[in-house]
Design a protein around this motif. Sequence first.
Motif, PDB file in Angstrom:
ATOM      1  N   GLN A   4      -9.919   2.173   2.005  1.00 40.68           N
ATOM      2  CA  GLN A   4      -8.926   2.213   3.070  1.00 40.68           C
ATOM      3  C   GLN A   4      -9.119   1.030   4.011  1.00 40.68           C
ATOM      4  N   HIS A   6       0.846  -1.199   0.000  1.00 39.70           N
ATOM      5  CA  HIS A   6       0.000   0.000   0.000  1.00 39.70           C
ATOM      6  C   HIS A   6       0.878   1.245   0.000  1.00 39.70           C
ATOM      7  N   ASN A   7       0.500   2.217  -0.831  1.00 38.19           N
ATOM      8  CA  ASN A   7       1.316   3.413  -0.975  1.00 38.19           C
ATOM      9  C   ASN A   7       0.845   4.591  -0.135  1.00 38.19           C
ATOM     10  N   SER A  31      -4.439   2.253   5.729  1.00 38.58           N
ATOM     11  CA  SER A  31      -3.636   2.317   4.503  1.00 38.58           C
ATOM     12  C   SER A  31      -4.518   1.989   3.301  1.00 38.58           C
ATOM     13  N   SER A  32      -4.097   2.445   2.150  1.00 35.47           N
ATOM     14  CA  SER A  32      -4.813   2.135   0.910  1.00 35.47           C
ATOM     15  C   SER A  32      -3.788   1.914  -0.200  1.00 35.47           C
ATOM     16  N   PRO A  33      -4.206   1.180  -1.237  1.00 36.27           N
ATOM     17  CA  PRO A  33      -3.251   0.898  -2.317  1.00 36.27           C
ATOM     18  C   PRO A  33      -2.679   2.156  -2.957  1.00 36.27           C
ATOM     19  N   THR A  34      -3.572   3.112  -3.260  1.00 38.81           N
ATOM     20  CA  THR A  34      -3.104   4.344  -3.891  1.00 38.81           C
ATOM     21  C   THR A  34      -4.043   5.482  -3.535  1.00 38.81           C
ATOM     22  N   ASN A  41      -9.467   5.851  -2.623  1.00 40.62           N
ATOM     23  CA  ASN A  41      -9.389   4.402  -2.749  1.00 40.62           C
ATOM     24  C   ASN A  41      -9.837   3.793  -1.428  1.00 40.62           C
TER      25      ASN A  41
END
Lengths: 114, 108
Positions: free
Chosen positions: A103, A29-30, A94-97, A101
């Motif tokens: 969470q 996740h970014n 956290s989320s991928p991008t 998006n």
Amino acid sequence: DAGVIQSPRHEVTEMGQEVTLRCKPISGHNSLFWYRQTMMRGLELLIYFNNNVPIDDSGMPEDRFSAKMPNASFSTLKIQPSEPRDSAVYFCASSPTGIDNEQFFGPGTRLTVL
Amino acid sequence: KNEVEQSPQNLTAQEGEFITINCSYSVGISALHWLQQHPGGGIVSLFMLSSGKKKHGRLIATINIQEKHSSLHITASHPRDSAVYICASGGGADGLTFGKGTHLIIQP
């Protein structure tokens, strides 16, 4: 995957002490987010990072709060000095991008400042 | 400044009823999130939508961008749906603004 990991789960401290909350996001996740939840104010976004860089810290209440993300797998939220009004549940997500998006939330850290 | 209003604040219903929770926001957004917070405190993301409708099992979320309004529907409600449902709007560089939540209780 273990999901988002937060530590400690509970923290009780005295006014004036330094408090450090920790978060490990989901691998890959970014984006990482720090939230605070209180009965009075509900959920509030404090700060979020994209690729370890702080994007929006307008929700950080004051200079006593600071957050860092030294690498993609670790972030800290520090309160120095702590005050009783900082008592709340602090969530990391956290989320991928990015913020637009889904969470994934950690279990939260319940902070009590006496 | 974006403001998010949810209604109702509290809702008690019988098992099997169709549930609707509403969310209105004041400024244009890029995304709207629906979250579920369990009685134990854990938060789960249910939907993220920017237009139209999404469905997942018995849950349906809709959004009307022109009216700045979103709804969360639960069909054939069950006691395990009892939770706090929170909407959050915003996105991009503006962060997220949260509603106060809707406390839902489904009685058997």
